[in-house]
Design a protein around this motif. Structure first.
Motif, mmCIF file in Angstrom:
data_model
loop_
_atom_site.group_PDB
_atom_site.id
_atom_site.type_symbol
_atom_site.label_atom_id
_atom_site.label_comp_id
_atom_site.label_asym_id
_atom_site.label_seq_id
_atom_site.Cartn_x
_atom_site.Cartn_y
_atom_site.Cartn_z
ATOM 1 N N CYS A 86 -3.251 -3.985 6.699
ATOM 2 C CA CYS A 86 -3.769 -3.746 5.349
ATOM 3 C C CYS A 86 -4.096 -5.072 4.660
ATOM 4 O O CYS A 86 -3.466 -6.106 4.935
ATOM 5 N N THR A 87 -5.045 -5.030 3.747
ATOM 6 C CA THR A 87 -5.321 -6.207 2.906
ATOM 7 C C THR A 87 -4.456 -6.194 1.658
ATOM 8 O O THR A 87 -4.330 -7.217 0.973
ATOM 9 N N GLY A 88 -3.868 -5.039 1.332
ATOM 10 C CA GLY A 88 -3.047 -4.903 0.142
ATOM 11 C C GLY A 88 -3.772 -4.268 -1.020
ATOM 12 O O GLY A 88 -3.174 -3.946 -2.044
ATOM 13 N N ARG A 117 2.911 -2.300 -6.694
ATOM 14 C CA ARG A 117 2.455 -3.044 -5.512
ATOM 15 C C ARG A 117 3.136 -4.406 -5.450
ATOM 16 O O ARG A 117 3.445 -4.909 -4.371
ATOM 17 N N GLU A 118 3.361 -4.988 -6.631
ATOM 18 C CA GLU A 118 3.972 -6.313 -6.682
ATOM 19 C C GLU A 118 5.411 -6.242 -6.168
ATOM 20 O O GLU A 118 6.126 -5.271 -6.377
ATOM 21 N N ASN A 119 5.805 -7.302 -5.511
ATOM 22 C CA ASN A 119 7.176 -7.460 -5.008
ATOM 23 C C ASN A 119 7.540 -6.446 -3.925
ATOM 24 O O ASN A 119 8.724 -6.277 -3.603
ATOM 25 N N ALA A 120 6.556 -5.750 -3.356
ATOM 26 C CA ALA A 120 6.845 -4.865 -2.227
ATOM 27 C C ALA A 120 7.212 -5.705 -1.010
ATOM 28 O O ALA A 120 6.587 -6.731 -0.728
ATOM 29 N N VAL A 176 0.842 -1.203 0.000
ATOM 30 C CA VAL A 176 0.000 0.000 0.000
ATOM 31 C C VAL A 176 0.871 1.245 0.000
ATOM 32 O O VAL A 176 0.628 2.200 -0.755
ATOM 33 N N VAL A 177 1.918 1.244 0.821
ATOM 34 C CA VAL A 177 2.809 2.410 0.880
ATOM 35 C C VAL A 177 3.579 2.561 -0.428
ATOM 36 O O VAL A 177 3.731 3.672 -0.952
ATOM 37 N N CYS A 178 4.063 1.458 -0.988
ATOM 38 C CA CYS A 178 4.793 1.537 -2.261
ATOM 39 C C CYS A 178 3.923 2.136 -3.357
ATOM 40 O O CYS A 178 4.373 2.972 -4.152
ATOM 41 N N SER A 179 2.650 1.725 -3.404
ATOM 42 C CA SER A 179 1.765 2.258 -4.438
ATOM 43 C C SER A 179 1.523 3.746 -4.234
ATOM 44 O O SER A 179 1.389 4.503 -5.207
#
Length: 891
Positions: free
Chosen positions: A590-592, A565-568, A556-559
């Motif tokens: 978070c659910t992602g 989002r992948e590979n975070a 969530v933070v990476c996005s």
């Protein structure tokens, strides 16, 4: 036992004796006035006297008796009464001019005049108070600062010896904030005060106290500390703004103060230094303060934490803005203008500006709104003073009062009782009437007061008096006059009281959401792909605890930062420097799929509630998408950093590169994913550098000679050309992307070229020149067909941006304080936005917004493409933003 005394002329006169003097109470060291039953006949030249003594545990005793009447030294003997017309014009914020008050008023307001010198006799004063108050100073927002304690009529600090989070929580509660997550800081982190007392050390609170005076501590005023050990606090910014008094003090340069209604403790809201507040109102729906800036002739708004400042409307230079009031239900603001003698309105989003009343006004001042009936009320203290009302559109205008008034100033509506209260600085009266002007009667008379502003709260009337250094309060029946808070103000020009969710009855607007994603941002500190996560909310940065911190949370933070989002990956105990503020989040869940981290189970109840230390700060590892999209990049000159900000969440991360001493220009090549930027160092010579958007491959593209000033950069990846302006050599030139070669395309009649943009399809370059003959020009890549696009009505044209689809060129001018747009041939010129307080520098366009940098603001700014909706993009806290660029993949 340490004793402190406060002496004052005593206001309770029992009677007048046969010799013409007062009959006063006489006692020593009694607990209260009621405990003193003995009386004494004072002489005709004496007055009643009270001395209050406080010991180190705040036990109070009183001594009563007679003392010689003090005569104001400025009143000459035998001259009789000194009566004069007091000035009824507030001090312009930011000036050093003092209000002209008659000598009699100066004297009598302090209860120090000889009898008979003032009309109506000596005024009723306010007895000394024994409350302990606190305020915060030196913080960058309204939730932090060095703690000052008011005790025994003096301000002092607290020593940081054994200063704990529990102690800090009590201070936060005194200010009306939550004590959850409160942080204690020491070593004068927010600045120390070389003068003044140190009141306390070794404070030991349990957390259940409502005042710092209830905590165990050493004796008041006994300490071996220095001011370099002053204690400070960090209070959570996520607190309901409940029972809050907002005050504007034009005598202190237009400061806005947030005072807790229940305790009288307060903190100044740090509005941008370039603005001064003359009058204001608070909108609880969005948590914003709207205010008039009388020096700049502007209507402005700011988030209640002092961030996200926006200009709502620039008015004409002959405007003299007085008061405003917000209708939070219908989303309209009304204001009075004594320069043009008009009453105007504008929607809170900056639309639908109109003049409502423009005739038969002389000195319109206070404005009050009734959202239920959509009527406005106003005072006019000119040659024919009056109080009037009309509908919102100015129709059905009606005069309510024309007699028995001189300088009607403040006015407030009591929505519960359907009454209108008003104060008069000339008659010295506080009055009340029905909403139609009927049933008028006096609530209180104070011959020594210069009433100015008023507000209603439950059964109380709060008002400002220019002859008092405190806010004043009286019951609705006129009894119980008292001071609110310590004497810390100079000229209180406005007051607004907010009770959570109850600003306006039927209907009542909901209060703002303190965890609104629009005001919460994240940043990553570390490398281009990994680092510690910080969260910004309502004026403060805090960290995240790594308890149960997992990859879904990290995604969530990476996005939010514009990564995949992948590979975070979630990382723990990040080795980047530990955070120093509050720990905002613990047990993130978070659910992602969320778009914002506050959607991961956080409310005001669990915000900043943590059992972690900064050794457990959470971090992330992210990867950039193959084609980065929807981002802004900009240079921050004083910090020496480049930043990349997501254009949706306005969260950001730094682009790692060797800290530049003076980064100025920049541009982005979407083919090579390189950021080109200039480091302007005239001696030994500036450089043009490049760095990957991911922070990789930092290199010097071109070393320039001494005296060069590359202020602007633009890249054409297809033509493999990097264009730049050089304000030192006064040339427009291009070089290859690897820095080899140089071609000057313009040098004649250039003075200070700065901004530069390209029409890559037609191979045309545009630039600004802010020298002695300011202009905007264009030429082919070869330098041929050079043309002047704009040469009139500009002073300091800086940033440029181009909309190739619309065939429009946008530019900002630090001299005219405008953002304008023209066709590429200079036709169809239009002013988009004006802000007389701005020093515009950089400019960029997205499909929704115009982004700009302003040297007078600490954040990146944005407006809608039509010039409305001025706001800060992301959080404040940058030093000076120079150039910026926006990148979006075109559909």
């Amino acid at each position: 036992m340490i004793h402190f005394t406060i002496a004052a002329a005593f206001i309770a006169v029992v009677a007048v004796n046969g010799d013409g003097g007062p009959v006063c109470h006489t006692c020593s060291n009694v607990a209260s006035l009621e405990a003193c039953t003995d009386q004494i006949n004072c002489d005709a030249d004496e007055e009643c006297y009270m001395e209050k003594t406080l010991d180190n545990v705040l036990s109070t005793s009183f001594t009563f008796g007679c003392q010689k009447t003090k005569v104001c030294s400025m009143l000459s003997a035998g001259s009789g009464a000194v009566i004069g017309r007091k000035r009824n014009v507030r001090t312009v914020p930011g000036t050093r001019a003092k209000r002209a008050v008659t000598l009699c008023s100066q004297c009598c307001s302090g209860n120090l005049c000889a009898k008979g010198l003032c009309v109506g006799g000596s005024t009723t004063g306010v007895p000394a108070k024994n409350e302990v108050y606190v305020q915060l100073l030196g913080g960058s927002n309204a939730y932090e600062g060095t703690v000052l304690v008011y005790f025994n009529n003096a301000w002092g600090t607290i020593c940081d010896d054994n200063w704990t989070n529990t102690d800090a929580g009590v201070i936060c509660k005194m200010l009306g904030y939550s004590d959850v997550g409160a942080g204690a800081v020491g070593q004068a982190r927010f600045g120390y005060f070389s003068s003044g007392r140190i009141w306390l050390e070794d404070v030991a609170c349990t957390g259940n106290e409502t005042s710092i005076a209830q905590c165990q501590e050493s004796s008041w005023g006994i300490t071996d500390c220095s001011h370099r050990e002053d204690a400070g606090v960090l209070c959570t910014s996520v607190s309901k703004e409940d029972d809050v008094i907002f005050l504007a003090d034009t005598g202190r340069g237009g400061k806005v103060t947030r005072m807790n209604l229940l305790t009288g403790s307060f903190v100044d809201i740090p509005v941008n230094k370039n603005y001064a507040v003359g009058s204001f109102d608070y909108d609880s729906v969005e948590g914003r303060i709207y205010f008039v800036e009388p020096r700049l002739d502007q209507l402005v708004s700011v988030h209640f934490d002092g961030t996200d400042i926006r200009e709502l409307k620039q008015l004409s230079t002959n405007a003299d803005l007085e008061k405003l009031e917000v209708d939070p239900v219908n989303r309209i603001l009304f204001y009075t203008d004594t320069g043009n003698d008009v009453i105007g309105s504008i929607n809170l989003d900056g639309s639908n500006f109109q003049i409502v009343i423009n005739s038969n006004l002389d000195e319109p001042r206070e404005i009050a709104v009734d959202p239920r009936s959509k009527q406005i009320y106003w005072t006019d203290w000119g040659k024919s003073p009056k109080i009037e009302r009309s509908n919102y559109d100015g129709t059905e205008r009606q005069t309510l009062i024309t007699t028995g008034i001189m300088w009607p100033n403040g006015m407030a509506i009591d929505y519960n009782d359907n009454k209108l209260y008003f104060v008069d600085g000339g008659t010295h009266l506080l009055e009340v009437m029905d909403m139609d002007g009927g049933n008028r009667h006096t609530v209180m008379k104070d011959a020594g007061a210069h009433f100015f502003a008023i507000d209603v709260f439950k059964n109380y009337l709060f008002y400002t008096d220019w002859n008092q250094q405190t806010l004043m309060r009286v019951n609705k029946d006129g009894s119980g006059k008292t001071a609110v808070g310590p004497p810390s103000f100079r000229e209180l020009a406005d007051i607004r009281i907010h009770e959570y969710g109850l600003d306006v009855q039927a209907p009542s607007p909901s209060s703002h959401v303190t965890l609104d994603p629009k005001h919460v941002f994240v940043r990553m500190l570390g490398t281009a792909s990994a680092g510690r996560v910080d969260v910004y909310a309502n004026g403060e940065w805090g960290s995240i605890c790594d308890d149960h911190w997992d990859n879904k949370d990290a995604s969530v933070v990476c996005s939010m930062l514009g990564y995949n989002r992948e590979n975070a990956l979630a990382t723990s105990s990040v080795k980047v420097s530990s955070g120093t503020g509050l720990i905002y989040m613990d047990e993130v869940n978070c659910t992602g799929t969320e778009t914002h981290i506050v959607q991961c189970g956080f409310t005001e109840d669990n915000w900043a509630k943590s059992d972690c230390t900064h050794q457990e700060d959470a971090g992330i590892t992210c990867e950039l998408p193959q084609t980065p999209d929807n981002f802004l990049i900009f240079t921050d000159v004083y910090s020496g950093h480049l930043f990349r900000m997501d254009m949706e969440s306005f969260s950001f991360t730094a682009i790692p590169q060797p800290s530049s001493p003076n980064p100025v220009a920049l541009t982005y090549d979407d083919v090579t994913k390189q950021v080109f930027y200039s480091e302007v160092v005239p001696n030994p010579g500036s450089q043009i550098r490049s760095v990957g958007i991911d922070g990789s491959g930092v290199k010097v593209v071109k070393q320039l000679s001494n005296g060069t000033v590359p202020d602007g950069l633009a890249v054409d990846a297809a033509a493999a050309k990097l264009f730049y302006t050089d304000a030192g050599s006064d040339v427009i030139a291009w070089t290859s992307l690897d820095g080899t070669g140089q071609t000057v395309i313009a040098h004649d009649k250039l003075d200070q070229p700065r901004g530069i943009v390209l029409d890559t399809a037609n191979q045309v370059v545009f630039w600004t020149d802010w020298g002695q003959t300011p202009k905007i020009e264009s030429a082919d890549y070869s330098g041929a067909n050079r043309k002047t696009i704009v040469s009139t009505g500009i002073q300091l044209p800086n940033g440029l941006a181009i909309d190739l689809k619309a065939g429009r060129l946008y530019f900002c001018d630090a001299g005219t304080h405008q953002i304008e747009a023209v066709d590429l041939d200079g036709g169809n010129r239009k002013v988009i936005y004006q802000d007389n307080s701005a020093h515009f520098y950089g400019l960029a366009l997205s499909d929704k917004y115009i982004f700009y940098s302003d040297w007078n603001k600490s954040g990146l700014m944005k407006i809608n493409r039509d010039g409305t909706g001025n706001a800060m993009a992301g959080p404040p806290g940058f030093s000076r933003i120079n150039a910026l660029a926006a990148y979006q993949v075109q559909a």
